[in-house]
Design a protein around this motif. Structure first.
Motif, PDB file in Angstrom:
ATOM      1  N   GLU A  67      17.738  -7.939   7.381  1.00  0.00           N
ATOM      2  CA  GLU A  67      18.784  -7.500   6.448  1.00  0.00           C
ATOM      3  C   GLU A  67      20.123  -8.020   6.960  1.00  0.00           C
ATOM      4  O   GLU A  67      20.352  -8.107   8.170  1.00  0.00           O
ATOM      5  CB  GLU A  67      18.798  -5.964   6.361  1.00  0.00           C
ATOM      6  CG  GLU A  67      19.895  -5.356   5.499  1.00  0.00           C
ATOM      7  CD  GLU A  67      19.854  -5.750   4.013  1.00  0.00           C
ATOM      8  OE1 GLU A  67      20.178  -6.936   3.731  1.00  0.00           O
ATOM      9  OE2 GLU A  67      19.552  -4.907   3.158  1.00  0.00           O
ATOM     10  N   TYR A  68      20.991  -8.388   6.037  1.00  0.00           N
ATOM     11  CA  TYR A  68      22.348  -8.777   6.410  1.00  0.00           C
ATOM     12  C   TYR A  68      23.103  -7.570   6.957  1.00  0.00           C
ATOM     13  O   TYR A  68      22.863  -6.438   6.537  1.00  0.00           O
ATOM     14  CB  TYR A  68      23.119  -9.238   5.168  1.00  0.00           C
ATOM     15  CG  TYR A  68      22.747 -10.602   4.651  1.00  0.00           C
ATOM     16  CD1 TYR A  68      22.895 -11.732   5.442  1.00  0.00           C
ATOM     17  CD2 TYR A  68      22.304 -10.752   3.351  1.00  0.00           C
ATOM     18  CE1 TYR A  68      22.586 -12.994   4.942  1.00  0.00           C
ATOM     19  CE2 TYR A  68      21.995 -12.010   2.838  1.00  0.00           C
ATOM     20  CZ  TYR A  68      22.143 -13.111   3.646  1.00  0.00           C
ATOM     21  OH  TYR A  68      21.847 -14.349   3.162  1.00  0.00           O
ATOM     22  N   ILE A  69      24.028  -7.830   7.846  1.00  0.00           N
ATOM     23  CA  ILE A  69      24.950  -6.791   8.278  1.00  0.00           C
ATOM     24  C   ILE A  69      26.239  -6.962   7.476  1.00  0.00           C
ATOM     25  O   ILE A  69      26.739  -8.082   7.346  1.00  0.00           O
ATOM     26  CB  ILE A  69      25.256  -6.922   9.793  1.00  0.00           C
ATOM     27  CG1 ILE A  69      23.994  -6.577  10.592  1.00  0.00           C
ATOM     28  CG2 ILE A  69      26.420  -6.017  10.191  1.00  0.00           C
ATOM     29  CD1 ILE A  69      24.126  -6.788  12.092  1.00  0.00           C
ATOM     30  N   GLY A  70      26.722  -5.861   6.929  1.00  0.00           N
ATOM     31  CA  GLY A  70      27.998  -5.917   6.210  1.00  0.00           C
ATOM     32  C   GLY A  70      27.849  -5.810   4.708  1.00  0.00           C
ATOM     33  O   GLY A  70      28.845  -5.785   3.989  1.00  0.00           O
ATOM     34  N   LEU A  71      26.628  -5.754   4.200  1.00  0.00           N
ATOM     35  CA  LEU A  71      26.441  -5.558   2.764  1.00  0.00           C
ATOM     36  C   LEU A  71      25.789  -4.190   2.554  1.00  0.00           C
ATOM     37  O   LEU A  71      24.809  -3.863   3.235  1.00  0.00           O
ATOM     38  CB  LEU A  71      25.524  -6.626   2.158  1.00  0.00           C
ATOM     39  CG  LEU A  71      25.931  -8.090   2.283  1.00  0.00           C
ATOM     40  CD1 LEU A  71      24.943  -8.972   1.511  1.00  0.00           C
ATOM     41  CD2 LEU A  71      27.344  -8.319   1.766  1.00  0.00           C
ATOM     42  N   ASN A  72      26.319  -3.384   1.637  1.00  0.00           N
ATOM     43  CA  ASN A  72      25.676  -2.104   1.324  1.00  0.00           C
ATOM     44  C   ASN A  72      24.363  -2.352   0.619  1.00  0.00           C
ATOM     45  O   ASN A  72      24.152  -3.411   0.022  1.00  0.00           O
ATOM     46  CB  ASN A  72      26.572  -1.274   0.399  1.00  0.00           C
ATOM     47  CG  ASN A  72      27.803  -0.816   1.127  1.00  0.00           C
ATOM     48  OD1 ASN A  72      27.757  -0.586   2.344  1.00  0.00           O
ATOM     49  ND2 ASN A  72      28.909  -0.708   0.402  1.00  0.00           N
ATOM     50  N   LYS A 176      26.283 -12.102  10.227  1.00  0.00           N
ATOM     51  CA  LYS A 176      25.359 -11.402  11.125  1.00  0.00           C
ATOM     52  C   LYS A 176      24.245 -10.741  10.332  1.00  0.00           C
ATOM     53  O   LYS A 176      24.414 -10.428   9.147  1.00  0.00           O
ATOM     54  CB  LYS A 176      26.099 -10.299  11.895  1.00  0.00           C
ATOM     55  CG  LYS A 176      26.972 -10.790  13.020  1.00  0.00           C
ATOM     56  CD  LYS A 176      27.683  -9.599  13.667  1.00  0.00           C
ATOM     57  CE  LYS A 176      28.640 -10.031  14.748  1.00  0.00           C
ATOM     58  NZ  LYS A 176      27.989 -10.356  16.002  1.00  0.00           N
ATOM     59  N   ALA A 177      23.136 -10.521  11.005  1.00  0.00           N
ATOM     60  CA  ALA A 177      21.998  -9.847  10.362  1.00  0.00           C
ATOM     61  C   ALA A 177      21.223  -9.075  11.419  1.00  0.00           C
ATOM     62  O   ALA A 177      21.422  -9.267  12.621  1.00  0.00           O
ATOM     63  CB  ALA A 177      21.090 -10.897   9.712  1.00  0.00           C
ATOM     64  N   VAL A 178      20.371  -8.164  10.942  1.00  0.00           N
ATOM     65  CA  VAL A 178      19.398  -7.515  11.839  1.00  0.00           C
ATOM     66  C   VAL A 178      18.067  -8.158  11.514  1.00  0.00           C
ATOM     67  O   VAL A 178      17.722  -8.306  10.334  1.00  0.00           O
ATOM     68  CB  VAL A 178      19.254  -6.009  11.556  1.00  0.00           C
ATOM     69  CG1 VAL A 178      18.379  -5.356  12.622  1.00  0.00           C
ATOM     70  CG2 VAL A 178      20.595  -5.340  11.475  1.00  0.00           C
ATOM     71  N   SER A 179      17.315  -8.523  12.515  1.00  0.00           N
ATOM     72  CA  SER A 179      16.065  -9.235  12.241  1.00  0.00           C
ATOM     73  C   SER A 179      14.959  -8.777  13.182  1.00  0.00           C
ATOM     74  O   SER A 179      15.200  -8.542  14.367  1.00  0.00           O
ATOM     75  CB  SER A 179      16.294 -10.739  12.450  1.00  0.00           C
ATOM     76  OG  SER A 179      15.087 -11.446  12.280  1.00  0.00           O
ATOM     77  N   MET A 180      13.764  -8.656  12.652  1.00  0.00           N
ATOM     78  CA  MET A 180      12.603  -8.519  13.526  1.00  0.00           C
ATOM     79  C   MET A 180      12.571  -9.749  14.422  1.00  0.00           C
ATOM     80  O   MET A 180      12.989 -10.840  14.014  1.00  0.00           O
ATOM     81  CB  MET A 180      11.303  -8.465  12.696  1.00  0.00           C
ATOM     82  CG  MET A 180      10.961  -7.071  12.190  1.00  0.00           C
ATOM     83  SD  MET A 180       9.623  -7.056  10.975  1.00  0.00           S
ATOM     84  CE  MET A 180       8.212  -7.653  11.887  1.00  0.00           C
ATOM     85  N   GLY A 181      12.099  -9.591  15.637  1.00  0.00           N
ATOM     86  CA  GLY A 181      12.088 -10.706  16.573  1.00  0.00           C
ATOM     87  C   GLY A 181      10.819 -11.530  16.464  1.00  0.00           C
ATOM     88  O   GLY A 181       9.914 -11.217  15.680  1.00  0.00           O
ATOM     89  N   LEU A 182      10.758 -12.572  17.276  1.00  0.00           N
ATOM     90  CA  LEU A 182       9.575 -13.434  17.235  1.00  0.00           C
ATOM     91  C   LEU A 182       8.352 -12.702  17.793  1.00  0.00           C
ATOM     92  O   LEU A 182       7.236 -12.869  17.298  1.00  0.00           O
ATOM     93  CB  LEU A 182       9.859 -14.724  18.013  1.00  0.00           C
ATOM     94  CG  LEU A 182      10.920 -15.600  17.321  1.00  0.00           C
ATOM     95  CD1 LEU A 182      11.352 -16.745  18.223  1.00  0.00           C
ATOM     96  CD2 LEU A 182      10.401 -16.128  15.984  1.00  0.00           C
ATOM     97  N   LYS A 183       8.592 -11.829  18.783  1.00  0.00           N
ATOM     98  CA  LYS A 183       7.459 -11.059  19.314  1.00  0.00           C
ATOM     99  C   LYS A 183       6.991 -10.047  18.264  1.00  0.00           C
ATOM    100  O   LYS A 183       5.791  -9.824  18.100  1.00  0.00           O
ATOM    101  CB  LYS A 183       7.877 -10.347  20.594  1.00  0.00           C
ATOM    102  CG  LYS A 183       6.716  -9.776  21.342  1.00  0.00           C
ATOM    103  CD  LYS A 183       7.139  -9.324  22.723  1.00  0.00           C
ATOM    104  CE  LYS A 183       5.967  -8.748  23.482  1.00  0.00           C
ATOM    105  NZ  LYS A 183       6.410  -8.197  24.766  1.00  0.00           N
ATOM    106  N   SER A 184       7.949  -9.436  17.550  1.00  0.00           N
ATOM    107  CA  SER A 184       7.562  -8.481  16.495  1.00  0.00           C
ATOM    108  C   SER A 184       6.662  -9.187  15.482  1.00  0.00           C
ATOM    109  O   SER A 184       5.671  -8.617  15.014  1.00  0.00           O
ATOM    110  CB  SER A 184       8.787  -7.943  15.736  1.00  0.00           C
ATOM    111  OG  SER A 184       9.935  -7.802  16.502  1.00  0.00           O
TER     112      SER A 184
END
Ligand code: F6R
Length: 239
Positions: A67-72, A176-184
């Motif tokens: 998900e993007y950071i900064g967008l509702n 910026k964004a929040v992201s699952m990682g490569l290990k996830s």
């Protein structure tokens, strides 16, 4: 890693069929979902199948990649909005069982919690991925550690440029964004990656070179035992 080269409509139907067959075997399956243009046709097929009475998502749990950071969540370019409008609003999934990493709690602990929550649900049974032209999967840009779990990401300029087509202006694209990682992602049980269109031909060619490097994050998928690439002719044109 298996590759299937099909037309776009065949890709959408094939992935829909894989999900339908999973849900017949396991109605409470955990789905890993992506946004972007690549999975839209699959979501359309899932909605059609649901409306025809062929599949129910009533017991399904879902986890989105990023998900993007900064967008509702009510911003038309937020991934929550995307998922609601392309899929969740048209099927019988319980919204309380749909998870999207968010900035609600701004602490590293929270992001670890996302991976723990996935684990608590028994892991992701079926993960849909797209790929960026620079090889990113989710928002794991080149250079991301193969050991990464869900984390905050600074988006690369090429990704911001790729995604600016959905915004009025490139300056409106979050950085910026929040992201699952490569290990996830590697922890998921089955992965399909959709690679279509001419602008993905170089990415597919590089993926098929089988070199595993953090410079090209999708290359880690070679180490996963159950990955299918669904590509169309245009993306496969350089193979
Ligand atoms: C979206 C995501 C991204 C996209 C990738 C390709 O949730 O994780 O990695 O899959 O940027 O985007 P499209 O499909 O728009 O070409």
């Amino acid at each position: 890693m298996e590759i299937r080269i099909l037309s776009l409509s065949e890709i959408n139907l094939a992935i829909k069929e894989e999900i339908a067959s999973l849900l017949r075997r396991k109605p409470n399956a955990v789905l890993g979902l992506a946004t972007g243009s690549s999975p839209i046709g699959v979501y359309d097929e899932l909605v059609k199948a649901h409306k025809a009475g062929d599949i129910s998502f009533n017991e399904v749990t879902s986890f989105n990649l990023d998900e993007y950071i900064g967008l509702n969540s009510d911003h038309p370019q937020s991934y929550r909005y995307f998922m609601n409008s392309h899929l969740f609003d048209h099927i019988d999934i319980l919204k309380s069982r749909t998870h999207i990493p968010s900035m609600d709690k701004n602490s590293e602990d929270y992001y670890e919690t996302y991976d723990n929550k996935i684990k608590d649900h028994g892991g992701i049974d079926f993960q849909i991925l797209g790929i960026g032209s620079n090889g990113h999967i989710a928002f794991n840009e080149p250079g991301t550690s193969f050991d990464s779990l869900t984390h905050i990401v600074d988006l690369k300029e090429s990704t911001i440029k790729d995604n600016s087509r959905f915004f009025n202006d490139v300056n409106e694209v979050p950085t910026k964004a929040v992201s699952m990682g490569l290990k996830s992602i590697m922890n998921t049980k089955r992965i399909v990656i959709i690679i279509t269109g001419k602008n993905k031909a170089n990415a597919l060619k590089r993926l098929m070179s089988k070199e595993i490097t953090t410079d090209f994050p999708a290359s880690i998928l070679h180490r996963h035992p159950k990955v299918t690439i669904y590509a169309d002719q245009e993306a496969a044109s350089l193979l």
